[in-house]
Design a protein around this motif. Structure first.
Motif, mmCIF file in Angstrom:
data_model
loop_
_atom_site.group_PDB
_atom_site.id
_atom_site.type_symbol
_atom_site.label_atom_id
_atom_site.label_comp_id
_atom_site.label_asym_id
_atom_site.label_seq_id
_atom_site.Cartn_x
_atom_site.Cartn_y
_atom_site.Cartn_z
ATOM 1 N N LYS A 61 0.924 -1.263 0.094
ATOM 2 C CA LYS A 61 0.025 -0.223 -0.159
ATOM 3 C C LYS A 61 0.886 1.288 -0.069
ATOM 4 C CE LYS A 61 -4.220 -1.862 2.429
ATOM 5 N NZ LYS A 61 -5.123 -1.556 0.990
ATOM 6 N N ALA A 62 1.909 1.246 0.984
ATOM 7 C CA ALA A 62 2.797 2.290 0.772
ATOM 8 C C ALA A 62 3.340 2.669 -0.469
ATOM 9 C CB ALA A 62 3.896 2.014 1.841
ATOM 10 N N ILE A 63 3.781 1.430 -1.236
ATOM 11 C CA ILE A 63 4.454 1.709 -2.474
ATOM 12 C C ILE A 63 3.544 2.237 -3.517
ATOM 13 C CG2 ILE A 63 5.673 0.203 -4.326
ATOM 14 C CD1 ILE A 63 6.603 -1.633 -2.269
ATOM 15 N N ALA A 64 2.345 1.743 -3.452
ATOM 16 C CA ALA A 64 1.260 2.138 -4.325
ATOM 17 C C ALA A 64 1.032 3.629 -3.978
ATOM 18 C CB ALA A 64 -0.122 1.451 -4.180
ATOM 19 N N SER A 65 1.201 4.156 -2.834
ATOM 20 C CA SER A 65 0.953 5.590 -2.517
ATOM 21 C C SER A 65 2.276 6.672 -2.887
ATOM 22 C CB SER A 65 0.928 5.819 -0.805
ATOM 23 O OG SER A 65 -0.291 5.316 -0.445
ATOM 24 N N LEU A 66 3.288 5.633 -3.067
ATOM 25 C CA LEU A 66 4.448 6.483 -3.571
ATOM 26 C C LEU A 66 4.262 6.667 -5.107
ATOM 27 C CD1 LEU A 66 7.231 7.711 -3.397
ATOM 28 C CD2 LEU A 66 8.281 5.314 -3.362
ATOM 29 N N ALA A 67 3.657 5.513 -5.940
ATOM 30 C CA ALA A 67 3.539 5.731 -7.165
ATOM 31 C C ALA A 67 2.350 6.705 -7.415
ATOM 32 C CB ALA A 67 2.966 4.486 -7.787
ATOM 33 N N ILE A 68 1.487 7.061 -6.802
ATOM 34 C CA ILE A 68 0.377 7.959 -6.828
ATOM 35 C C ILE A 68 0.991 9.320 -6.501
ATOM 36 C CG2 ILE A 68 -1.684 8.979 -5.728
ATOM 37 C CD1 ILE A 68 -2.337 6.049 -5.498
ATOM 38 N N THR A 69 1.969 9.315 -5.669
ATOM 39 C CA THR A 69 2.776 10.601 -5.335
ATOM 40 C C THR A 69 3.564 10.933 -6.431
ATOM 41 O OG1 THR A 69 2.895 10.280 -3.071
ATOM 42 C CG2 THR A 69 4.075 11.940 -3.776
ATOM 43 N N TYR A 70 4.250 10.055 -7.149
ATOM 44 C CA TYR A 70 5.063 10.481 -8.240
ATOM 45 C C TYR A 70 4.132 10.943 -9.396
ATOM 46 C CZ TYR A 70 9.585 8.377 -6.372
ATOM 47 O OH TYR A 70 10.524 8.346 -5.682
ATOM 48 N N HIS A 71 3.034 10.441 -9.595
ATOM 49 C CA HIS A 71 2.060 10.673 -10.845
ATOM 50 C C HIS A 71 1.714 12.101 -10.544
ATOM 51 C CE1 HIS A 71 -1.605 10.905 -13.049
ATOM 52 N NE2 HIS A 71 -2.337 10.963 -12.207
ATOM 53 N N TRP A 72 1.286 12.507 -9.206
ATOM 54 C CA TRP A 72 0.841 13.920 -8.982
ATOM 55 C C TRP A 72 1.843 15.008 -9.046
ATOM 56 C CZ3 TRP A 72 -2.103 13.007 -3.492
ATOM 57 C CH2 TRP A 72 -3.265 12.270 -3.653
ATOM 58 N N ALA A 73 3.264 14.593 -8.895
ATOM 59 C CA ALA A 73 4.377 15.463 -9.236
ATOM 60 C C ALA A 73 4.883 15.687 -10.654
ATOM 61 C CB ALA A 73 5.219 14.936 -8.185
ATOM 62 N N ASP A 74 3.942 14.777 -11.221
ATOM 63 C CA ASP A 74 4.443 14.678 -12.676
ATOM 64 C C ASP A 74 5.876 14.149 -13.159
ATOM 65 O OD1 ASP A 74 3.759 15.041 -15.405
ATOM 66 O OD2 ASP A 74 4.796 16.985 -15.741
ATOM 67 N N LYS A 75 5.907 13.056 -12.554
ATOM 68 C CA LYS A 75 7.062 11.932 -12.581
ATOM 69 C C LYS A 75 6.622 10.694 -13.243
ATOM 70 C CE LYS A 75 9.749 14.532 -8.880
ATOM 71 N NZ LYS A 75 10.590 14.351 -8.048
ATOM 72 N N PRO A 76 6.107 10.615 -14.361
ATOM 73 C CA PRO A 76 5.543 9.346 -14.894
ATOM 74 C C PRO A 76 6.355 8.066 -14.902
ATOM 75 C CG PRO A 76 5.971 10.844 -16.736
ATOM 76 C CD PRO A 76 6.280 11.621 -15.610
ATOM 77 N N GLU A 77 7.584 8.431 -15.309
ATOM 78 C CA GLU A 77 8.563 7.172 -15.157
ATOM 79 C C GLU A 77 8.804 6.565 -13.812
ATOM 80 O OE1 GLU A 77 9.293 9.930 -16.390
ATOM 81 O OE2 GLU A 77 9.711 9.992 -18.825
ATOM 82 N N ALA A 78 8.855 7.290 -12.905
ATOM 83 C CA ALA A 78 8.837 6.881 -11.335
ATOM 84 C C ALA A 78 7.686 6.405 -10.905
ATOM 85 C CB ALA A 78 9.510 8.295 -10.583
ATOM 86 N N SER A 79 6.795 7.113 -11.228
ATOM 87 C CA SER A 79 5.373 6.378 -10.961
ATOM 88 C C SER A 79 5.219 4.871 -11.352
ATOM 89 C CB SER A 79 4.265 7.403 -11.319
ATOM 90 O OG SER A 79 2.935 6.957 -11.343
ATOM 91 N N ILE A 80 5.441 4.973 -12.865
ATOM 92 C CA ILE A 80 5.460 3.322 -13.737
ATOM 93 C C ILE A 80 6.249 2.446 -12.665
ATOM 94 C CG2 ILE A 80 5.889 2.146 -15.626
ATOM 95 C CD1 ILE A 80 5.350 4.816 -17.083
ATOM 96 N N ILE A 81 7.077 2.926 -12.384
ATOM 97 C CA ILE A 81 8.281 1.750 -11.674
ATOM 98 C C ILE A 81 7.718 1.190 -10.360
ATOM 99 C CG2 ILE A 81 10.456 1.656 -10.495
ATOM 100 C CD1 ILE A 81 11.667 3.367 -12.548
#
Length: 313
Positions: A61-81
Motif C-alpha cells: 500500500k505504501a509503494i502504491a501511495s508512492l506511485a500515486i505521489t510520483y504521478h501527482w508530481a508529474d514524474k511518470p517514469e518513477a510512478s510507473i516503476i
C-alpha cells in the motif's frame, strides 16, 4: 497536539536530515507522508514514503501511495516503476490503476494506458475523468467508435436515472472529427470493439440526422427497437410494415407499437440497410438479432475486463 508536532517534525527531518532518518519509527514517516499528500507537498511526501518503504519494504500500500505521489508530481517514469512493483505484490485499487494508466500515456505507451484505464473503470465505472481520458487515448489510436461507445453508454445510464449527459462536448468533438474523415474510416474499418458498461454492451448507432446514440446490444430481442421521438427527430427514411402491434417490453410492460423498415442505419462505421425495427413512445434503444445477425460477434474477457467485437459479415 504534541503527537501532531512530532509527526510534522519527523516529516521535516526526512527532508533535511536523511542521515538520521532511522532515529524515528516507521509510523512517523508514514504519517508524515500522508499529511504531506493531503496538502499536495509532493517532495515532502516522496521523501517520507521512500524512507518508510526502506524500513517496511513489503508494504504494498505504501509503494502504491508512492506511485500515486510520483504521478501527482508529474514524474511518470518513477510512478510507473512503483506502480508495477505494487501491482506485482497484489495491490489493486482504482487510484493506483488510474495513476498507472495516465503515467503510461504520458510516456507514449497508449495501448497499455487504454488497458489499465479500462481496468480502473471495471473497479469504479463512475470515474468520469478516467473515462474521458480513455476515450482520448482511443481517438489517438483511431478507434473513434469505441471511444464514442464508452462515452455514450455512460450518458445513457445518466439519462435513465433522470440526469443530464456528462460527455456531450467530448462526443461532439469526436463526431466532428469523424465527419471530417468522411468515408475514409468506413472504408478501412474491419471490426469494432465494444467495452462492457456495467451489465451490458452498447453499440454506437447513428440514425439519420441524429447524433450517435448508445443502443444496448440485446441478443434476446428479435428486432431492433427505438422510441418514436428518436425516429421522428432523425428524419430517416422508413416504411411502415405494421401500423399497430402489441408488445411486451423488457421490464414487463404491455405497450402499443408499430413495425417499420428503416432504409439505412449506421452501427459504428458499418451501414445497415432495410433494418426492421419496433417503435413505440417509451421503447428503449436496443440492437436486436435482426441487426446483429449481420455481424460476426466474438466476446472476450481479459483480466476482468469484457469486450464484444463486431465484424460485418
Amino acid at each position: 497536539m504534541r503527537n501532531q508536532f512530532q509527526v510534522l517534525f519527523a516529516a521535516c527531518v526526512a527532508i533535511s536530515l536523511p542521515a538520521f532518518a532511522e532515529t524515528y519509527p516507521p509510523s512517523a514517516y508514514k504519517d508524515g507522508a500522508v499529511k504531506c499528500m493531503q496538502v499536495r507537498s509532493y517532495d515532502c511526501a516522496e521523501k517520507n514514503w521512500n524512507q518508510y518503504i526502506k524500513m517496511r519494504p513489503t508494504d504494498a500500500k505504501a509503494i502504491a501511495s508512492l506511485a500515486i505521489t510520483y504521478h501527482w508530481a508529474d514524474k511518470p517514469e518513477a510512478s510507473i516503476i512503483q506502480a508495477e512493483k505494487a501491482i506485482s505484490m497484489g495491490e489493486g485499487t482504482y487510484d493506483l490503476f488510474a495513476a498507472y494508466s495516465e503515467s503510461l500515456a504520458k510516456t507514449g505507451r497508449i495501448e497499455e494506458a487504454i488497458d489499465w484505464g479500462y481496468k480502473t473503470l471495471a473497479i469504479l465505472p463512475n470515474l468520469v475523468n478516467v473515462r474521458g481520458d480513455v476515450a482520448k487515448y482511443l481517438v489517438m489510436r483511431k478507434r473513434e467508435f469505441e471511444a464514442l461507445t464508452l462515452l455514450a453508454s455512460f450518458d445513457s445510464s445518466l439519462e435513465a436515472q433522470g440526469h443530464g449527459h456528462y460527455f456531450d462536448g467530448q462526443r461532439i468533438a469526436i463526431e466532428s472529427s469523424l465527419e471530417r474523415q468522411g468515408q475514409t474510416i468506413t472504408a478501412t474499418a474491419k471490426s469494432m470493439r465494444l467495452p462492457k458498461t456495467k451489465e451490458h454492451f452498447y453499440a454506437p448507432v447513428k440514425l439519420g440526422d441524429n447524433k450517435i446514440e448508445a443502443f444496448m446490444v440485446d441478443t434476446g430481442a428479435t428486432k431492433t427497437t427505438l422510441n418514436e421521438d428518436m425516429l421522428s427527430d432523425s428524419k430517416a427514411s422508413y416504411k411502415v410494415v405494421k401500423p399497430l402491434v402489441n408488445m411486451q417490453t423488457a421490464d414487463g410492460r404491455n405497450v402499443q407499437a408499430r413495425v417499420v423498415t428503416i432504409d439505412n442505419m449506421k452501427v459504428g462505421p458499418f451501414e445497415l440497410r432495410k433494418v426492421t425495427a419496433v417503435v413505440c413512445k417509451t421503447c428503449k434503444p436496443l440492437l436486436g438479432q435482426g441487426s446483429l445477425s449481420q455481424f460476426n460477434m466474438v466476446s472476450s474477457k481479459t483480466q476482468g475486463v469484457e469486450f464484444l467485437t463486431l465484424e460485418l459479415r
